[in-house]
Design a protein around this motif. Structure first.
Motif, short mmCIF file in Angstrom:
data_model
loop_
_atom_site.label_atom_id
_atom_site.label_comp_id
_atom_site.label_asym_id
_atom_site.label_seq_id
_atom_site.Cartn_x
_atom_site.Cartn_y
_atom_site.Cartn_z
N ALA A 134 0.82 -1.19 0.03
CA ALA A 134 -0.06 0.18 -0.11
C ALA A 134 0.93 1.38 0.10
O ALA A 134 0.73 2.22 -0.66
N ALA A 142 0.78 4.00 -2.86
CA ALA A 142 0.61 5.37 -2.59
C ALA A 142 1.54 6.40 -3.01
O ALA A 142 1.28 7.62 -2.86
N THR A 181 -12.04 -4.03 -0.34
CA THR A 181 -11.67 -2.64 0.44
C THR A 181 -10.21 -2.49 -0.12
O THR A 181 -9.90 -1.38 -0.77
N VAL A 182 -9.07 -3.42 0.30
CA VAL A 182 -7.76 -3.10 0.04
C VAL A 182 -7.60 -3.21 -1.58
O VAL A 182 -6.95 -2.34 -1.99
N LEU A 234 -8.64 0.07 -2.88
CA LEU A 234 -7.66 1.36 -2.58
C LEU A 234 -6.34 1.24 -3.17
O LEU A 234 -5.67 2.22 -3.48
N LEU A 235 -5.97 -0.01 -3.76
CA LEU A 235 -4.68 -0.14 -4.36
C LEU A 235 -4.78 0.30 -6.02
O LEU A 235 -3.74 0.14 -6.52
N ASN A 242 -7.28 5.59 -7.03
CA ASN A 242 -7.69 5.66 -5.70
C ASN A 242 -6.51 6.05 -4.95
O ASN A 242 -6.48 5.87 -3.60
N LYS A 243 -5.32 6.60 -5.64
CA LYS A 243 -4.03 6.81 -4.76
C LYS A 243 -4.16 7.81 -3.72
O LYS A 243 -3.66 7.70 -2.77
N GLN A 268 -6.90 8.75 -1.91
CA GLN A 268 -7.45 8.23 -1.04
C GLN A 268 -6.73 7.34 0.07
O GLN A 268 -6.66 7.20 1.12
N LEU A 269 -6.00 6.39 -0.74
CA LEU A 269 -5.12 5.44 -0.05
C LEU A 269 -3.91 6.09 0.65
O LEU A 269 -3.64 5.92 2.16
N LEU A 290 -2.97 5.75 4.86
CA LEU A 290 -1.93 5.55 5.30
C LEU A 290 -1.39 6.61 6.14
O LEU A 290 -0.79 6.29 7.12
#
Length: 168
Positions: A40, A44, A73-74, A77-78, A82-83, A85-86, A90
């Protein structure tokens, strides 16, 4: 023989200095329990930031913590789209400064049972004690327990947590 002893001591001193300079990212990369977190952080684009001078206090969720999130979800986000938001999720796990376990517990005691810390993402986490363990409560009421403390790096410290805390 004295020269050899001196050279060996000098070499060992350099080795200790280098090993002590591992970053919070290096420590996470070396942990089999944090492969999801490392993936993650890479997705990101936060590796370079977290390898910076810091200091950073990182509350690092283990793989099982990510697995507790709702299905998909994971993976969602990956995704590249969605960078941002990830990155927000983090950086919600990161606090500026070097807060070792003793500092966190002192802050909780000084706060009469609670300490609110500002995260790098701009949100806040509330730390409290329950049965002798530090509990983090996110802005949504979600909780994570600190399961290991004071994994020291050259640019901060990592505390392992059993849940993913989420910003509003």
């Amino acid at each position: 023989m004295k020269f050899f002893s001196f050279a060996f001591a000098l070499l060992m001193g350099a080795f200790v200095t280098v090993s002590a300079q591992k970053t919070v990212v290096d420590i996470a990369v070396g942990s089999k329990a944090h492969t999801t977190l490392v993936a993650a952080v890479k997705a990101a684009g936060l590796v370079e930031t977290l390898q910076g001078a810091g200091p950073f206090t990182v509350f690092a969720p283990v793989n099982d913590a990510f697995a507790k999130l709702p299905a998909g979800t994971v993976d969602n986000l990956l995704k590249p789209e969605n960078k941002a938001q990830l990155a927000k999720v983090l950086t919600y796990h990161v606090v500026a400064g070097n807060l070792d376990a003793a500092a966190v517990i002192k802050a909780i005691k000084d706060g009469k049972g609670k300490a609110v810390v500002k995260t790098v993402s701009g949100g806040s986490l509330t730390a409290s004690l329950k049965d002798g363990k530090v509990i983090l409560t996110d802005e949504n009421g979600g909780v994570a327990t600190v399961t290991a403390t004071d994994l020291k790096a050259g640019n901060g410290v990592i505390h392992v947590i059993d849940g993913v805390v989420l910003p509003k």
